[in-house]
Design a protein around this motif. Structure first.
Motif, mmCIF file in Angstrom:
data_model
loop_
_atom_site.group_PDB
_atom_site.id
_atom_site.type_symbol
_atom_site.label_atom_id
_atom_site.label_comp_id
_atom_site.label_asym_id
_atom_site.label_seq_id
_atom_site.Cartn_x
_atom_site.Cartn_y
_atom_site.Cartn_z
ATOM 1 N N ILE A 32 -1.959 95.302 26.353
ATOM 2 C CA ILE A 32 -2.107 96.290 27.422
ATOM 3 C C ILE A 32 -3.236 95.832 28.334
ATOM 4 O O ILE A 32 -4.379 95.707 27.900
ATOM 5 N N GLU A 33 -2.901 95.570 29.607
ATOM 6 C CA GLU A 33 -3.886 95.119 30.587
ATOM 7 C C GLU A 33 -4.169 96.245 31.579
ATOM 8 O O GLU A 33 -3.251 96.799 32.187
ATOM 9 N N LYS A 38 -10.902 93.272 24.585
ATOM 10 C CA LYS A 38 -11.671 92.210 25.226
ATOM 11 C C LYS A 38 -11.521 92.371 26.730
ATOM 12 O O LYS A 38 -10.405 92.325 27.245
ATOM 13 N N ASP A 39 -12.666 92.541 27.398
ATOM 14 C CA ASP A 39 -12.667 92.802 28.841
ATOM 15 C C ASP A 39 -11.801 94.039 29.121
ATOM 16 O O ASP A 39 -12.103 95.115 28.647
ATOM 17 N N LYS A 40 -10.701 93.887 29.844
ATOM 18 C CA LYS A 40 -9.839 95.024 30.171
ATOM 19 C C LYS A 40 -8.468 94.894 29.501
ATOM 20 O O LYS A 40 -7.468 95.415 30.002
ATOM 21 N N THR A 41 -8.434 94.206 28.353
ATOM 22 C CA THR A 41 -7.172 93.992 27.640
ATOM 23 C C THR A 41 -7.269 94.509 26.209
ATOM 24 O O THR A 41 -8.224 94.194 25.489
ATOM 25 N N ILE A 42 -6.270 95.294 25.833
ATOM 26 C CA ILE A 42 -6.159 95.779 24.456
ATOM 27 C C ILE A 42 -5.036 94.993 23.785
ATOM 28 O O ILE A 42 -3.939 94.870 24.326
ATOM 29 N N ILE A 64 -0.857 100.093 34.721
ATOM 30 C CA ILE A 64 -1.231 99.460 33.457
ATOM 31 C C ILE A 64 -0.056 98.573 33.040
ATOM 32 O O ILE A 64 1.079 99.035 32.977
ATOM 33 N N ASN A 65 -0.320 97.291 32.786
ATOM 34 C CA ASN A 65 0.728 96.352 32.391
ATOM 35 C C ASN A 65 0.850 96.314 30.875
ATOM 36 O O ASN A 65 -0.149 96.138 30.167
ATOM 37 N N ILE A 66 2.083 96.478 30.380
ATOM 38 C CA ILE A 66 2.350 96.533 28.941
ATOM 39 C C ILE A 66 3.340 95.434 28.578
ATOM 40 O O ILE A 66 4.350 95.254 29.252
ATOM 41 N N SER A 67 3.037 94.701 27.511
ATOM 42 C CA SER A 67 3.941 93.660 26.996
ATOM 43 C C SER A 67 4.103 93.873 25.499
ATOM 44 O O SER A 67 3.120 94.103 24.784
#
Length: 451
Positions: free
Chosen positions: A302-303, A394-398, A428-431
């Motif tokens: 999740i970004e 980490k930073d803005k990424t889960i 919010i980008n989800i992969s």
């Protein structure tokens, strides 16, 4: 005479070895076998290469004749003769090699004039000479005897499938068996297609929801103005009536106790961060499997956009207003002593008594704001980490990993909060991917931060 007939592929360069090729074909026909050659195909026709491959596949033996020319080049930078040889070797077809003596006299048309092509030819000869079935010849008239002997030995030592004539009842039986095999093959293919379709429908179907798919809305709080760095205190800053209460030593000690500008900027930054944390919202992430099969080794990324920040919920509950690094003003201390010595009573509301601000009206218990609830909150925190799953920021990424998630089940991670850094609107980008997926599935979720 051998009742089994073999198809024998003849490979060579063409114009310089026409006579040699004819001798080879006559010899094969004299042995009641089937010679086949591909010289009728143009060298640069890619479709014809597919035909050549099929013809080599159907051949039982492969004869290669090498003279003093390397031949036209393919896109791979090798000759078509060498390409045919490599493919026959790859198909494990028995190869019989016949190389013309390197010292025989040749015409200009029969010998390579380009040094680079000569090098390629010599390298090719070194490669084919390594095989056991290799012989040398000087004149085309020598080939019939050499080829006949080599083929008879190959038929005996390494017999292939070949062709056998079938007639009468045996032919009918073979035809019936072939028809039955074709029918069974068709049924098996249909069954495989059904099973493949079934596997596709039984894959896990994963989805990710954020905050139960409710709109994610945050508001940037009204932030207090940053504190200003105090000036160094001088004797002329002190009102006359407070002079008896402040010594030169007090002034020096006070000035030396002031923080550096870097420390003061860090204080203002942490104070701003404290108020932003108060405006944070819970950020819950749920992963659900709606498919018919268990999903294994699930990874979710999740970004977040740059106008929000994600934090661990546990860290967020530790939010405490930073302590002001500026020591208590000497003037304030002197005012307190002056009031006490002169029995001056301060007003109960904002105002001025004898030129002094009433201190009691400006004292606020900031440090107690979270102290009454902090210990009560901490024991009730739950962490989603377990043997079956983990998450990291980490930073803005889960990043989230779930080892197994059986069908119809859901896993929720409620360890995070979102902080509004500035006003903005975005996605919010989800992969998401798992062991059963061929590729990751990607989608977005809207988010808005207002002032």
């Amino acid at each position: 005479m051998n009742k089994k007939k073999y198809q024998i592929f003849i490979s060579s360069t063409y114009k310089d070895l026409i006579t040699a090729r004819n001798k080879a074909m006559e010899t094969i026909l004299g042995l009641y076998q089937f010679p086949i050659g591909m010289e009728m195909f143009s060298a640069d026709d890619s479709e014809q290469w597919e035909v050549i491959k099929q013809t080599i596949n159907l051949s039982d033996y492969y004869i290669i004749l090498i003279g003093h020319r390397y031949g036209s080049l393919t896109q791979e930078g090798i000759s078509y003769t060498e390409k045919e040889y490599d493919y026959a070797k790859e198909c494990k077809i028995p190869i019989l090699t016949f190389i013309q003596d390197r010292n025989v006299p040749t015409t200009t048309d029969e010998r390579e004039q380009d040094p680079s092509m000569s090098i390629k030819l010599n390298n090719f000869i070194d490669k084919v000479s390594a095989t056991k079935m290799c012989d040398f010849w000087k004149k085309p008239e020598e080939l019939p005897g050499k080829i006949a002997i080599a083929l008879v030995k190959a038929f005996t030592a390494n017999p292939q499938i070949g062709w056998t004539r079938v007639k009468g009842e045996k032919l009918q039986a073979v035809s019936s068996e072939l028809a039955e095999t074709i029918s069974e093959n068709r049924k098996l293919r249909e069954k495989i297609e059904e099973l493949e379709k079934l596997l596709v429908t039984q894959k896990p179907v994963l989805s990710v929801s954020l905050n139960s798919n409710d709109p994610i809305e945050l508001t940037v709080p009204t932030l207090p103005s940053p504190s200003k760095y105090p000036q160094l205190l001088r004797r002329d800053h002190i009102p006359a009536h407070l002079t008896p209460y402040i010594t030169d030593y007090d002034i020096t000690s006070y000035n030396n106790s002031l923080p550096s500008k870097e420390e003061f900027e860090e204080y203002n930054k942490n104070t701003r961060y404290y108020h932003l944390k108060k405006a944070s919202i819970d950020f819950d992430i749920s992963i659900k499997n709606d498919g018919k099969l268990k999903a294994k080794d699930i990874f979710v990324t999740i970004e977040l956009p740059d106008f929000v920040e994600v934090q661990d919920k546990f860290d967020s509950y530790k939010n405490v207003l930073p302590k002001n690094p500026i020591p208590k003003s000497l003037l304030e201390k002197a005012k307190e002593k002056y009031i006490k010595d002169n029995n001056i009573k301060p007003k109960t509301s904002f105002g001025v008594t004898g030129g002094l601000v009433a201190l009691g009206s400006i004292i606020k218990p900031y440090s107690l704001e979270f102290s009454s609830t902090y210990d009560d909150i901490i024991p009730h925190l739950t962490k989603s980490q377990s043997i079956n799953s983990w998450s990291s920021v980490k930073d803005k990424t889960i990043t989230i990993n779930v080892k197994n998630l059986i069908h119809t089940r859901q896993k929720t991670f409620d360890d995070f909060v979102l902080l509004p850094l500035k006003a903005g609107s975005g996605f919010i980008n989800i992969s998401i991917i798992c062991e059963e997926y061929d590729e990751a599935e990607n989608y977005t979720f809207p988010i808005n931060v207002s002032k």
